[in-house]
Design a protein around this motif. Structure first.
Motif, short mmCIF file in Angstrom:
data_model
loop_
_atom_site.label_atom_id
_atom_site.label_comp_id
_atom_site.label_asym_id
_atom_site.label_seq_id
_atom_site.Cartn_x
_atom_site.Cartn_y
_atom_site.Cartn_z
N LEU A 88 0.31 -1.19 0.33
CA LEU A 88 -0.11 -0.52 0.10
C LEU A 88 0.75 1.05 -0.52
O LEU A 88 0.70 1.96 -0.50
CB LEU A 88 -0.69 -0.19 1.50
CG LEU A 88 -1.77 -1.54 0.92
CD1 LEU A 88 -2.82 -1.14 2.24
CD2 LEU A 88 -3.65 -0.88 -0.28
N LEU A 89 1.93 1.32 0.76
CA LEU A 89 2.36 2.79 0.76
C LEU A 89 3.84 2.68 -0.67
O LEU A 89 3.34 3.62 -0.79
CB LEU A 89 4.09 2.19 1.68
CG LEU A 89 3.81 2.58 3.40
CD1 LEU A 89 4.53 2.31 4.15
CD2 LEU A 89 3.18 4.05 3.41
N VAL A 90 3.85 1.34 -1.21
CA VAL A 90 4.84 1.71 -2.61
C VAL A 90 3.54 1.89 -4.08
O VAL A 90 3.86 2.88 -4.30
CB VAL A 90 5.06 0.50 -3.30
CG1 VAL A 90 6.18 0.80 -4.42
CG2 VAL A 90 6.47 0.16 -1.62
N ALA A 91 2.94 1.45 -3.44
CA ALA A 91 1.74 1.23 -4.91
C ALA A 91 0.35 1.72 -4.73
O ALA A 91 -0.42 1.26 -5.61
CB ALA A 91 1.77 -0.50 -5.67
N GLY A 92 -0.13 2.10 -3.57
CA GLY A 92 -1.84 2.45 -3.04
C GLY A 92 -2.35 3.10 -4.31
O GLY A 92 -3.41 1.79 -4.50
N PRO A 93 -2.33 4.27 -4.11
CA PRO A 93 -2.92 5.02 -5.46
C PRO A 93 -3.05 4.11 -6.65
O PRO A 93 -4.27 3.94 -6.91
CB PRO A 93 -2.31 5.92 -4.81
CG PRO A 93 -1.46 6.27 -4.13
CD PRO A 93 -1.02 5.05 -3.42
N TRP A 94 -1.67 3.41 -7.41
CA TRP A 94 -1.78 2.96 -8.73
C TRP A 94 -2.80 1.86 -8.56
O TRP A 94 -3.61 1.66 -9.18
CB TRP A 94 -0.28 3.03 -8.58
CG TRP A 94 -0.47 2.08 -9.83
CD1 TRP A 94 -0.35 2.66 -11.39
CD2 TRP A 94 -0.52 0.73 -10.36
NE1 TRP A 94 -0.20 1.72 -12.43
CE2 TRP A 94 0.12 0.62 -11.46
CE3 TRP A 94 0.09 -0.93 -9.37
CZ2 TRP A 94 0.03 -1.08 -12.13
CZ3 TRP A 94 -0.46 -1.89 -9.87
CH2 TRP A 94 -0.09 -2.11 -11.26
#
Length: 181
Positions: free
Chosen positions: A20-26
């Motif tokens: 979630l920190l690295v790719a949450g929005p994506w």
């Protein structure tokens, strides 16, 4: 055992948090469409809190087994106050995303202290299997729920909430078999 459970729960919690920190929005945008990107930002901000809570929640029953409910209750009150204060300040300073980051920033150290205390608990009480109130027939009150006791209403209530023993349950006896008058 508590340390092992913490470590076991930490593995998926840290993995999900990292994702979630690295790719949450994506990830949210890919899975649910462009309007969900902001939800991914919120998930990113809450990821540290969610991970810590994922580990902490199953450990809540440990304090009951250790007769440390009073300590756990006080700690929970502090935790709730910290959560509400962090959320309020974060919302005022940075909106919804600011509130989420503030909750994570405050609650992760709170849970860290909780984990540290559980891992270094000074004395874990030894318990006998079946310890607790006993029916006059010799079964534990909890056996009433499984049909192994006198199945009186009080015995059943004792199995569910232990609220009637010993005040209203003259037929129940403590595990030491001393009769209660």
């Amino acid at each position: 055992l508590v340390r092992q459970v913490m470590a076991l729960l930490a593995v998926p919690a840290l993995g999900l948090m990292a994702l979630l920190l690295v790719a949450g929005p994506w990830l949210f945008e890919r899975l649910f469409g462009a309007p969900w990107r902001e939800a991914g930002e919120l998930a990113r901000a809450l990821a540290p809190y969610i991970a810590a809570h994922f580990v902490a929640a199953p450990l809540a029953v440990v304090t009951m087994a250790w007769d440390a409910q009073r300590w756990a209750f006080r700690l929970a009150l502090v935790g709730q106050a910290l959560f509400v204060a962090a959320l309020a300040i974060g919302l005022m300073q940075g909106g919804l995303i600011g509130g989420a980051w503030a909750v994570s920033a405050v609650m992760v150290p709170y849970f860290g202290w909780y984990f540290w205390r559980l891992a270094r608990w000074p004395q874990v009480p030894a318990r006998q299997v079946g310890a607790g109130p006993r029916c006059a027939r010799g079964s534990t009150a909890g056996a009433a729920a499984r049909g192994g006791c006198c199945s009186s209403a009080c015995c059943l209530a004792s199995a569910a909430a232990a609220s009637c023993w010993p005040a209203r349950a003259s037929h129940l006896q403590p595990a030491s078999s001393t009769k209660i008058n």
